[in-house]
Design an enzyme around this catalytic site. Structure first.
Site, mmCIF file in Angstrom:
data_model
loop_
_atom_site.group_PDB
_atom_site.id
_atom_site.type_symbol
_atom_site.label_atom_id
_atom_site.label_comp_id
_atom_site.label_asym_id
_atom_site.label_seq_id
_atom_site.Cartn_x
_atom_site.Cartn_y
_atom_site.Cartn_z
ATOM 1 N N GLY A 100 0.810 -1.207 0.000
ATOM 2 C CA GLY A 100 0.000 0.000 0.000
ATOM 3 C C GLY A 100 0.846 1.260 0.000
ATOM 4 O O GLY A 100 0.493 2.267 -0.622
ATOM 5 N N GLN A 175 0.903 8.212 4.747
ATOM 6 C CA GLN A 175 0.883 7.906 3.320
ATOM 7 C C GLN A 175 0.160 9.000 2.537
ATOM 8 O O GLN A 175 0.615 9.426 1.470
ATOM 9 C CB GLN A 175 0.240 6.547 3.070
ATOM 10 C CG GLN A 175 1.061 5.384 3.590
ATOM 11 C CD GLN A 175 0.403 4.043 3.325
ATOM 12 O OE1 GLN A 175 -0.653 3.962 2.706
ATOM 13 N NE2 GLN A 175 1.032 2.982 3.800
ATOM 14 N N ASP A 325 1.203 0.320 13.082
ATOM 15 C CA ASP A 325 1.536 -0.994 12.544
ATOM 16 C C ASP A 325 1.875 -2.005 13.640
ATOM 17 O O ASP A 325 1.963 -3.207 13.368
ATOM 18 C CB ASP A 325 2.718 -0.895 11.577
ATOM 19 C CG ASP A 325 2.318 -0.284 10.245
ATOM 20 O OD1 ASP A 325 1.144 -0.430 9.859
ATOM 21 O OD2 ASP A 325 3.176 0.342 9.600
ATOM 22 N N ARG A 401 1.972 -8.770 9.220
ATOM 23 C CA ARG A 401 2.022 -8.447 10.647
ATOM 24 C C ARG A 401 1.115 -9.361 11.472
ATOM 25 O O ARG A 401 1.424 -9.665 12.628
ATOM 26 C CB ARG A 401 1.693 -6.972 10.873
ATOM 27 C CG ARG A 401 2.648 -6.064 10.123
ATOM 28 C CD ARG A 401 2.797 -4.701 10.725
ATOM 29 N NE ARG A 401 3.494 -3.817 9.787
ATOM 30 C CZ ARG A 401 4.798 -3.771 9.617
ATOM 31 N NH1 ARG A 401 5.576 -4.578 10.318
ATOM 32 N NH2 ARG A 401 5.338 -2.932 8.749
#
Length: 441
Positions: A100, A175, A325, A401
């Site tokens: 992504g 992002q 994350d 993850r």
């Protein structure tokens, strides 16, 4: 980039983790190092680049648009850039695999170039919404034809010259911020992004290092990041620090497996990425920062982590952007803590490689952990340090993850945990399981 055949793996409880761990390079910084080097005039050299599938997708895309990127026998990457405004029309679709970050940041680069590009990705990436990037880049003049829901496959047509904008982030997203700033690189005038909640600042730091005119102002409304367009970037020597998101798995594993004592070297300690260290220390984790220093403009330290009893906390929501994350592995830590940990304010987890809130709730629940799910997080009642039951087969949901977090859960279980597919781990940490074998007794 087709997804490989599923690779199931059972992770059984083992002895303590002991030894020294060298991390892969930071994924966020590796992406940016390749992109910015590809826009510089001249040759940059990158040491410590993460050579996972996500970063290699960025390298392939930049090559498809004219950059010359090569890996030397010494592991150093050389990048000969095309200059800001010099990206070429790619001849085929840009396959982003599972990345992504690659997709959203490259959309920003292309938005202010007179080229058309089609983005494709694997099944997981194709479920992720791109509307949050499409909206501001559309204001700058880029045109998009996306699949339903603003998803991949997606074709975009950049505009040159694009229109500078001032954009307030509706959600905390590095992002989106970076995509707008990168579009601003080749846009006349000043492009501004206002972020009410600070997010990771690698783009601002590295763009300034390459010679872009970037300013950051702290106001009552948040941070205002401004970039002057039509920049000329100068080639750089870049050293990529170790990835704090990769360090997270070892920090939690060493904290919850009795007798563990590990040192994780060269960990990036950027304040916009260090939220998990703060949260674990609040829970009672024994984490010492050693040899604090600066590498390539980023703060770095070695972390010594020893087993310690953990206590439940209410995770401050303001930590979410600096550990977004790391929530999946934090949920594993909470499963072994004393009391009920509540982690909320992390609705962004719903639109990652998987719905990480639902995926972790299901996986931990199958392993006997008491979990309550909210729209924006989880509440987890821990075992007080006893192993979780385990004995379940859990779904990684094509999410690296989730796979690594549940591997850590297996180390701290009675019966082990089987992850249905660990192949996505190669996107960010190809040596994870080899490292696990090396440091476990």
């Amino acid at each position: 980039m087709s997804h490989p055949l599923p690779r199931p793996l059972t992770v059984l409880p083992r002895g303590p983790l002991r030894g020294t761990i060298a991390l892969p390079g930071d994924k966020s910084i590796s992406h940016r190092a390749l992109m910015f080097s590809g826009l510089a005039v001249g040759e940059s050299r990158i040491t410590g680049l993460l050579e996972g599938e996500d970063v290699l997708a960025t390298a392939a895309a930049m090559c498809a648009m004219g950059a010359d990127i090569r890996r030397g026998d010494d592991g150093v990457w050389q990048v000969a850039g095309v200059g800001v405004g010099g990206l070429l029309q790619p001849e085929t679709a840009l396959d982003m695999g599972n990345s992504g970050t690659s997709t959203r940041l490259l959309m920003g680069l292309i938005a202010s170039h007179p080229i058309t590009a089609t983005f494709t990705g694997d099944a997981s990436l194709s479920k992720r919404p791109m509307g949050r990037v499409i909206e501001p880049l559309g204001r700058m003049g880029a045109d998009f034809t996306a699949s339903p829901g603003g998803r991949l496959p997606l074709t975009m047509r950049g505009l040159c010259p694009a229109v500078p904008i001032e954009y307030t982030l509706p959600v905390a997203s590095a992002q989106v911020k970076s995509a707008v700033l990168l579009a601003g690189l080749n846009t006349p005038g000043i492009t501004r992004v206002i972020e009410p909640v600070p997010t990771r600042d690698h783009s601002e730091r590295m763009l300034a290092g390459f010679g872009a005119e970037v300013s950051v102002e702290q106001t009552d409304d948040g941070r205002i990041i401004s970039i002057r367009g039509e920049a000329e970037l100068a080639p750089q020597e870049i050293t990529v620090p170790g990835d704090p998101s990769s360090a997270a798995f070892w920090m939690v594993a060493a904290s919850v497996v009795p007798g563990s004592d590990v040192t994780i070297t060269n960990v990036g300690m950027n304040a916009t990425r260090a939220g998990l260290v703060t949260a674990l220390r609040m829970m009672g984790a024994d984490i010492d920062s050693l040899d604090e220093r600066e590498v390539g403009g980023e703060p770095v330290a070695d972390l010594r982590v020893r087993h310690a009893p953990l206590s439940a906390i209410e995770v401050p929501p303001e930590l979410a952007p600096s550990m977004i994350d790391e929530y999946p592995v934090l949920f594993v830590a909470a499963s072994l803590a004393e009391g009920r940990t509540v982690a909320r304010g992390a609705e962004e987890l719903r639109v990652k490689e998987s719905d990480r809130i639902a995926a972790m709730a299901t996986a931990l629940g199958a392993c006997g952990v008491s979990v309550e799910e909210f729209e924006d997080g989880l509440a987890i009642t821990g075992t007080g340090g006893d192993p979780i039951r385990g004995g379940a087969r859990v779904a990684s949901k094509l999410d690296h993850r989730i796979a690594m977090s549940m591997a850590v859960a297996g180390l701290a279980s009675d019966r082990g945990v089987t992850v249905d597919d660990v192949s996505p781990v190669a996107t960010s940490y190809p040596a994870f399981f080899d490292t696990l074998d090396a440091i476990c007794s």
